[in-house]
Design a protein around this motif. Structure first.
Motif, PDB file in Angstrom:
ATOM      1  N   LEU A 110      -1.183   9.411 -10.254  1.00 59.88           N
ATOM      2  CA  LEU A 110      -0.885   8.456 -11.316  1.00 59.88           C
ATOM      3  C   LEU A 110      -0.422   7.139 -10.708  1.00 59.88           C
ATOM      4  CD1 LEU A 110       0.862  10.576 -14.092  1.00 59.88           C
ATOM      5  CD2 LEU A 110      -1.503   9.792 -13.969  1.00 59.88           C
ATOM      6  N   HIS A 111       0.285   7.219  -9.583  1.00 60.37           N
ATOM      7  CA  HIS A 111       0.724   5.995  -8.915  1.00 60.37           C
ATOM      8  C   HIS A 111      -0.485   5.151  -8.512  1.00 60.37           C
ATOM      9  CE1 HIS A 111       2.980   3.213  -6.501  1.00 60.37           C
ATOM     10  NE2 HIS A 111       2.222   3.484  -5.461  1.00 60.37           N
ATOM     11  N   HIS A 154       6.234   2.147 -14.929  1.00 59.92           N
ATOM     12  CA  HIS A 154       6.250   1.909 -16.367  1.00 59.92           C
ATOM     13  C   HIS A 154       4.884   1.515 -16.930  1.00 59.92           C
ATOM     14  CE1 HIS A 154      10.519   2.426 -16.266  1.00 59.92           C
ATOM     15  NE2 HIS A 154      10.629   1.495 -15.343  1.00 59.92           N
ATOM     16  N   VAL A 155       3.870   1.419 -16.076  1.00 60.98           N
ATOM     17  CA  VAL A 155       2.530   1.072 -16.534  1.00 60.98           C
ATOM     18  C   VAL A 155       1.963   2.256 -17.325  1.00 60.98           C
ATOM     19  CG1 VAL A 155       0.171   0.527 -15.800  1.00 60.98           C
ATOM     20  CG2 VAL A 155       2.119  -0.482 -14.596  1.00 60.98           C
ATOM     21  N   GLU A 156       1.551   2.003 -18.551  1.00 62.14           N
ATOM     22  CA  GLU A 156       1.013   3.067 -19.398  1.00 62.14           C
ATOM     23  C   GLU A 156      -0.466   3.287 -19.116  1.00 62.14           C
ATOM     24  OE1 GLU A 156       1.816   3.225 -23.553  1.00 62.14           O
ATOM     25  OE2 GLU A 156       3.677   2.102 -23.300  1.00 62.14           O
ATOM     26  N   LEU A 157      -0.853   4.553 -19.070  1.00 62.53           N
ATOM     27  CA  LEU A 157      -2.249   4.941 -18.870  1.00 62.53           C
ATOM     28  C   LEU A 157      -2.693   5.772 -20.066  1.00 62.53           C
ATOM     29  CD1 LEU A 157      -1.942   6.078 -15.149  1.00 62.53           C
ATOM     30  CD2 LEU A 157      -2.944   3.944 -15.969  1.00 62.53           C
ATOM     31  N   TYR A 187       6.645   2.385  -6.157  1.00 59.17           N
ATOM     32  CA  TYR A 187       6.617   3.373  -7.241  1.00 59.17           C
ATOM     33  C   TYR A 187       7.454   2.866  -8.420  1.00 59.17           C
ATOM     34  CZ  TYR A 187       6.870   7.748  -9.771  1.00 59.17           C
ATOM     35  OH  TYR A 187       6.784   8.701 -10.744  1.00 59.17           O
ATOM     36  N   GLU A 188       8.639   2.354  -8.133  1.00 62.77           N
ATOM     37  CA  GLU A 188       9.515   1.817  -9.183  1.00 62.77           C
ATOM     38  C   GLU A 188       8.842   0.658  -9.917  1.00 62.77           C
ATOM     39  OE1 GLU A 188      12.618   2.599 -10.526  1.00 62.77           O
ATOM     40  OE2 GLU A 188      12.265   4.467  -9.437  1.00 62.77           O
ATOM     41  N   GLN A 243      10.557   3.822   2.102  1.00 58.38           N
ATOM     42  CA  GLN A 243      11.280   2.911   1.217  1.00 58.38           C
ATOM     43  C   GLN A 243      10.315   1.955   0.517  1.00 58.38           C
ATOM     44  OE1 GLN A 243      14.593   3.093   0.393  1.00 58.38           O
ATOM     45  NE2 GLN A 243      13.895   1.686  -1.202  1.00 58.38           N
ATOM     46  N   ARG A 244       9.306   1.502   1.227  1.00 58.16           N
ATOM     47  CA  ARG A 244       8.302   0.600   0.647  1.00 58.16           C
ATOM     48  C   ARG A 244       7.562   1.322  -0.487  1.00 58.16           C
ATOM     49  NH1 ARG A 244       6.304  -2.327   5.085  1.00 58.16           N
ATOM     50  NH2 ARG A 244       5.803  -0.289   5.875  1.00 58.16           N
ATOM     51  N   TYR A 245       7.207   2.599  -0.256  1.00 60.70           N
ATOM     52  CA  TYR A 245       6.526   3.385  -1.290  1.00 60.70           C
ATOM     53  C   TYR A 245       7.436   3.560  -2.507  1.00 60.70           C
ATOM     54  CZ  TYR A 245       4.519   7.252  -3.871  1.00 60.70           C
ATOM     55  OH  TYR A 245       4.013   8.032  -4.871  1.00 60.70           O
TER      56      TYR A 245
END
Length: 72
Positions: free
Chosen positions: A62-63, A16-19, A11-12, A5-7
């Motif tokens: 990506l996370h 939305h961070v763009e790479l 993740y949420e 749940q913490r992960y």
């Protein structure tokens, strides 16, 4: 709270961070450490990351990139 749940919450928070490919980033934990994203695979949610100083290339999720890298 469970680890899963913490992960998922984390993740949420970062999804939305763009790479961007061929962009230089700093590691949040060590801002003198510069990294370049060489390749992004959206389907597998992975990236190829190169350390500017050592030229070491690693596969990262990506996370991990969204959470640990910031634009200069």
């Amino acid at each position: 709270m469970s680890g899963i749940q913490r992960y998922l919450d984390e993740y949420e928070k970062y999804k939305h961070v763009e790479l961007h490919v061929n962009t230089e980033y700093c590691k949040k934990s060590k801002q003198t450490e510069k990294m370049i994203l060489l390749e992004i695979d959206e389907e597998k949610e992975t990236a190829l990351v190169k350390n500017v100083r050592t030229e070491n290339i690693q596969h990262k999720t990506l996370h991990w990139c969204r959470k640990n890298l910031i634009k200069e």
